[in-house]
Write an enzyme that holds these catalytic residues in place. Sequence first.
Site, PDB file in Angstrom:
ATOM      1  N   SER A 182     127.511  -2.625   1.474  1.00  0.00           N
ATOM      2  CA  SER A 182     127.132  -2.057   0.180  1.00  0.00           C
ATOM      3  C   SER A 182     126.338  -0.763   0.278  1.00  0.00           C
ATOM      4  O   SER A 182     126.405   0.053  -0.629  1.00  0.00           O
ATOM      5  CB  SER A 182     126.352  -3.094  -0.625  1.00  0.00           C
ATOM      6  N   HIS A 210     132.294  -5.347  -3.002  1.00  0.00           N
ATOM      7  CA  HIS A 210     132.667  -3.937  -3.219  1.00  0.00           C
ATOM      8  C   HIS A 210     134.123  -3.637  -2.877  1.00  0.00           C
ATOM      9  O   HIS A 210     134.550  -2.493  -2.965  1.00  0.00           O
ATOM     10  CB  HIS A 210     131.748  -3.021  -2.418  1.00  0.00           C
ATOM     11  N   LYS A 242     131.011  -5.460 -10.408  1.00  0.00           N
ATOM     12  CA  LYS A 242     131.213  -4.149  -9.782  1.00  0.00           C
ATOM     13  C   LYS A 242     132.521  -3.533 -10.297  1.00  0.00           C
ATOM     14  O   LYS A 242     132.565  -3.163 -11.460  1.00  0.00           O
ATOM     15  CB  LYS A 242     131.095  -4.301  -8.288  1.00  0.00           C
TER      16      LYS A 242
HETATM   17  C1  LIG Z   1     126.043  -6.862  -5.487  1.00  0.00           C
HETATM   18  C2  LIG Z   1     126.291  -7.732  -4.331  1.00  0.00           C
HETATM   19  C3  LIG Z   1     126.037  -9.108  -4.382  1.00  0.00           C
HETATM   20  C4  LIG Z   1     125.369  -9.754  -5.564  1.00  0.00           C
HETATM   21  O1  LIG Z   1     126.228  -9.845  -6.642  1.00  0.00           O
HETATM   22  P1  LIG Z   1     125.598  -9.962  -8.111  1.00  0.00           P
HETATM   23  O2  LIG Z   1     126.704 -10.472  -8.927  1.00  0.00           O
HETATM   24  O3  LIG Z   1     125.151  -8.591  -8.468  1.00  0.00           O
HETATM   25  O4  LIG Z   1     124.462 -10.927  -8.006  1.00  0.00           O
HETATM   26  C5  LIG Z   1     126.363  -9.877  -3.297  1.00  0.00           C
HETATM   27  N1  LIG Z   1     126.890  -9.320  -2.187  1.00  0.00           N
HETATM   28  C6  LIG Z   1     127.129  -8.000  -2.090  1.00  0.00           C
HETATM   29  C7  LIG Z   1     127.703  -7.451  -0.838  1.00  0.00           C
HETATM   30  C8  LIG Z   1     126.819  -7.175  -3.143  1.00  0.00           C
HETATM   31  O5  LIG Z   1     127.013  -5.859  -3.052  1.00  0.00           O
END
Ligand SMILES: *Cc1c(COP(=O)(O)O)cnc(C)c1O
Length: 405
Positions: A182, A210, A242
């Site tokens: 990320s 992502h 996302k």
């Molecule tokens: C954003 C993210 C999460 C968390 O997801 P949310 O739905 O925002 O709680 C978990 N793992 C990765 C790699 C992320 O980028």
Amino acid sequence: MPRIQLRDRVEELRLQREALGRQRVRRTVTRRDGVRCEVDGRWLVNFCSNDYLGLSQQFAVTGALQHSAASEGAGGIGSHLVCGHHAAHEALERALADWLGAPRALLFGSGYLANLAVVQGLLGEDDVCVQDKLNHASLIDAARLAGCRLRRYPHADPEGAVRQMRASPDGAALLATDGVFSMDGDIAPLRQLSLAARVQQALLYVDDAHGIGVLGPGGRGSVAAAQLDVAQVPLQLATLGKALGGYGAVLLGDAALIDHLAQTARPYLYTTALPPALAAASLAAVSLARKDHWRREKLRALVARFREGAAERGLSLLPSQTPIQPLLCGDNARAVALAQALEARGYWVAAIRPPTVPEGSARLRITLSAGHGDSDVDGLLDALAWTSDAVGASRSTLGAALTTP
Ligand SMILES: *Cc1c(COP(=O)(O)O)cnc(C)c1O
């Protein structure tokens, strides 16, 4: 000995954060229009959101949300196993399982909760969770909460993963990795990791927060891009917040594993179901993500344009082919100064500092979206070239960078 006073400790830690340039500032968005945001009364072009496909404000998505909320209400009203499970959740789980070719899917309130559920639901104190050093914080927290052994290997190093699994030969093993990292934007070596897991009889779990919607054939993510399926990756995570532009997350994979989590994982059992209206919105987003190939193509073209333009201007980006394009700054203060100078020129870019990234690797995390135009990218590149010269040169030019519109 007098007891330690929590308020004193908190104050000490605040002073420490300030001295290290780690204090965070929360900004308030007053209006949003695609990639444009109004912040403190000024419109900025947003280069730090995760809305990669530009779906969060699509009419089909917001319309589905409104329509469902009007009839089903705003809340989740209960947990899934009591009275919160709704046909909208069921439809979303089926659509994601169908899209990603998984036997089963299970919806969670967020990706954070889903990661807690996987590790806590599968591992106990005699087991080991082997993880990439740069995995998302929620995976690290998950292993800590599960009470299992946590062993981390150097970033994107399958041999390191094997060494860590060999070092814990007893108990069950879960090998967990982000699909796309990320804060770095690079893609995990999933084929080698799947071999490593097989040789070590570990279960491979890929958090593709992502990658879903963005990578692979039809946007099916980094697992599909690596030509792997549920046989090699029995569990994977797709987040809805996302590229899908909504909120929540879905675990996908082996039916028996998923069923076990639905029966036993505390972050599934003891929390309110996602509001059905949000599930309806994500269902519409999945349908757009599946059929709007042009969004991914546009995004790929913008990534290529950004990287070429950065090379021409002598800006050194991390080696990433995804919409996450970090520019390494090293020093915390420099990253913050660059972000401020960019903001003065109308661009919103996040300065990411430790502890989110390792010490000494503060960076601008630039993210691209299908909602950007070529001129947004070119404008950002010019602003970056100008401000990095100015901020790099001296404090006095930095002052100029901060005040020049
Ligand atoms: C954003 C993210 C999460 C968390 O997801 P949310 O739905 O925002 O709680 C978990 N793992 C990765 C790699 C992320 O980028």
